[in-house]
Design an enzyme around this catalytic site. Sequence first.
Site, PDB file in Angstrom:
ATOM      1  CD  GLN A 142      -2.951  -0.915   2.334  1.00 29.47           C
ATOM      2  OE1 GLN A 142      -2.654  -1.441   3.397  1.00 29.47           O
ATOM      3  NE2 GLN A 142      -4.058  -0.208   2.181  1.00 29.47           N
TER       4      GLN A 142
ATOM      5  CG  HIS B  36      -3.528  -5.003   1.114  1.00 25.32           C
ATOM      6  ND1 HIS B  36      -3.960  -4.385  -0.042  1.00 25.32           N
ATOM      7  CD2 HIS B  36      -4.219  -4.421   2.124  1.00 25.32           C
ATOM      8  CE1 HIS B  36      -4.891  -3.481   0.266  1.00 25.32           C
ATOM      9  NE2 HIS B  36      -5.073  -3.482   1.574  1.00 25.32           N
TER      10      HIS B  36
HETATM   11 ZN   LIG Z   1      -6.468  -2.384   2.569  1.00 22.34          ZN
END
Ligand SMILES: [Zn+2]
Length: 162
Positions: free
Chosen positions: A51, A135
Amino acid sequence: MAVLPIRVVPDPTLRQRARRVKSIDGSTQKLIDSMVETMHAANGVGLAAPQVGIPLRVIVIGIPEEEEIVIVNPQIIRRTGGRRVNEGCLSVPGYVGEITRSESVRVKGRDRHGREIRLRGDDLLAQALEHEIDHLNGVLYTDHLESADELRPAERSEEADL
Ligand SMILES: [Zn+2]
C-alpha cells in the site's frame, strides 16, 4: 521515519504478489516505522507494505487502544468460523463493502527483530490480519464481494480502514 503516500486503486503495486523478506535489517526497520506512522496518520487499523508501494511481505496492525502488531512474512495457518463484516481500505478510498471474514485466525511469521511469532486474532483482529495478508497476495477486499450492490459509498468515520 516518514509518512508515506498511500497507493490507491488502480495502482499496479496493489495487484502484485509481494516478495518474502529475506533478512530483517535496518531498511526493514525503517520501513516498519514509516508504515506505523503512515497508518496512524491515515487513521487506519492496518497497513501492508504494497500500500506504500513496497512489494514486500510486511504488515502492521493498530487496533485502537492496543499495541501495534508488526508481522514480517505472515502466514495464516488456520481460519475458523465466518461472519459478515463491513470493511474499508485506505487504498480504496470512499467506499465500504460487506464481505465474509473468518471469526478467528492463527498466524505465524516474524516480529520486527526477526523472532518467530505465532498469534491468534479474533473478530476485528482476525479481519485485519486477513485483509492485510490479502494485500500481500495482490488481493483487495472488493474481490470478495458477491455482487456490486455490496459496495457503497462510505459515510464519514463509519468503518475501520485497513
Ligand atoms: Zn487495505
